[in-house]
Enzyme design. Structure first.
Site, PDB file in Angstrom:
ATOM      1  N   ASN A  13       0.847  -1.196   0.000  1.00  0.00           N
ATOM      2  CA  ASN A  13       0.000   0.000   0.000  1.00  0.00           C
ATOM      3  C   ASN A  13       0.891   1.257   0.000  1.00  0.00           C
ATOM      4  OD1 ASN A  13      -1.508   2.225   0.916  1.00  0.00           O
ATOM      5  ND2 ASN A  13      -2.944   0.929   2.041  1.00  0.00           N
ATOM      6  N   ASP A  73      -1.209  -4.456  10.623  1.00  0.00           N
ATOM      7  CA  ASP A  73      -2.574  -4.672  10.168  1.00  0.00           C
ATOM      8  C   ASP A  73      -3.404  -3.607  10.859  1.00  0.00           C
ATOM      9  OD1 ASP A  73      -4.322  -6.117   8.482  1.00  0.00           O
ATOM     10  OD2 ASP A  73      -5.317  -6.870  10.258  1.00  0.00           O
ATOM     11  N   PHE A 157      -5.192   8.512   2.992  1.00  0.00           N
ATOM     12  CA  PHE A 157      -5.701   7.425   2.150  1.00  0.00           C
ATOM     13  C   PHE A 157      -6.872   6.775   2.886  1.00  0.00           C
ATOM     14  CE2 PHE A 157      -4.253   3.614   4.433  1.00  0.00           C
ATOM     15  CZ  PHE A 157      -3.349   4.162   5.317  1.00  0.00           C
ATOM     16  N   ASP A 160      -9.649   8.151   5.568  1.00  0.00           N
ATOM     17  CA  ASP A 160      -9.246   9.456   6.114  1.00  0.00           C
ATOM     18  C   ASP A 160     -10.247  10.580   5.834  1.00  0.00           C
ATOM     19  OD1 ASP A 160      -7.010   8.603   7.434  1.00  0.00           O
ATOM     20  OD2 ASP A 160      -5.609   9.142   5.853  1.00  0.00           O
ATOM     21  N   ARG A 186      -1.361   4.385  13.721  1.00  0.00           N
ATOM     22  CA  ARG A 186      -0.087   3.852  13.222  1.00  0.00           C
ATOM     23  C   ARG A 186       1.085   4.525  13.937  1.00  0.00           C
ATOM     24  NH1 ARG A 186      -1.620   4.374   8.660  1.00  0.00           N
ATOM     25  NH2 ARG A 186      -2.663   2.367   8.628  1.00  0.00           N
TER      26      ARG A 186
END
Ligand code: IMP
Length: 205
Positions: A13, A73, A157, A160, A186
């Site tokens: 990604n 993940d 992305f 968001d 993250r």
């Protein structure tokens, strides 16, 4: 002088890879992406939790490449939908759907849900695995917020443009990347992983 240790960031990604590179800028490791390993076979995310999937990916890619591997993940949990889409966030509108199709499906599901019940959170689990040792580690980060009524902004992305983090009135699609990187799921998982890596490699950044 010794070459810096290499870490494989296990994602195809581009949005995620960009975020990891930016958040690990200045980090004393050489970062590689899965596109640097064209012979690698994609590891399927067959687990039923973020932890299971992150571990499957970290172990699977470490085994195939021989590199210390960082896999994450992540996904969106919406309270009014019983935690969905959760581990199915990337496949919520079918395997071939786009980010905007997934986002529109989410908004449709919530079309009768009022402001008070639009609570949601992003969850990220980072796993680190090394093929040479059975030792694996996981680190979890959560970012609480709510779902907007329509998509706003083009930053980031995935979901968001419809996720408004607590403490703000704008979506992650509208907020500068520097704000997202300071409070995202993250970023939080990575802060813990980073501290572990620095200690383990006895290095300073
Ligand atoms: P993964 O690649 O299996 O972790 O898929 C995670 C999916 O969750 C992504 O494809 C996005 O749809 C969503 N997601 C995870 N993190 C974010 C984020 O930071 N912003 C927006 N969507 C995200």
């Amino acid at each position: 002088m010794n070459a810096p240790p290499q870490i494989l960031i296990a994602t195809y990604n581009p949005g995620k890879l960009r975020e990891f590179r930016s958040m690990l800028a200045g980090f004393p490791f050489a970062l590689r992406g899965l596109n640097d390993f064209p012979a690698v076979t994609e590891v399927e995310e067959t687990g039923s939790s973020f932890e299971e999937n992150a571990l499957l990916k970290a172990r699977g890619y470490a085994k195939q490449t021989g590199h210390l591997t960082l896999a994450d993940d992540s996904g969106l949990e919406v309270a009014a939908l019983g935690g969905a889409p959760g581990v199915f966030s990337a496949r919520y509108a079918g395997a071939e759907a786009t980010d905007s199709e997934r986002t529109l499906k989410l908004l449709e599901e919530l079309s009768h849900t009022g402001d008070a019940e639009r609570r949601a959170r992003f969850v990220c689990v980072i796993a680190l695995a090394n093929d040479a040792t059975p030792d694996t580690q996981t680190f979890k980060g959560i970012c609480e917020g709510r779902i907007a009524h329509s998509p706003c902004g083009t930053q980031g992305f995935g979901y968001d443009p419809v996720f408004i983090p607590d403490g703000y009135q704008e979506t992650f699609g509208e907020l500068p990347a520097s704000i997202k990187h300071s409070l995202s799921h993250r970023a939080r998982a990575l802060a813990a992983a980073r501290a572990y890596l620095l200690e383990r490699f006895h290095t300073h950044a």
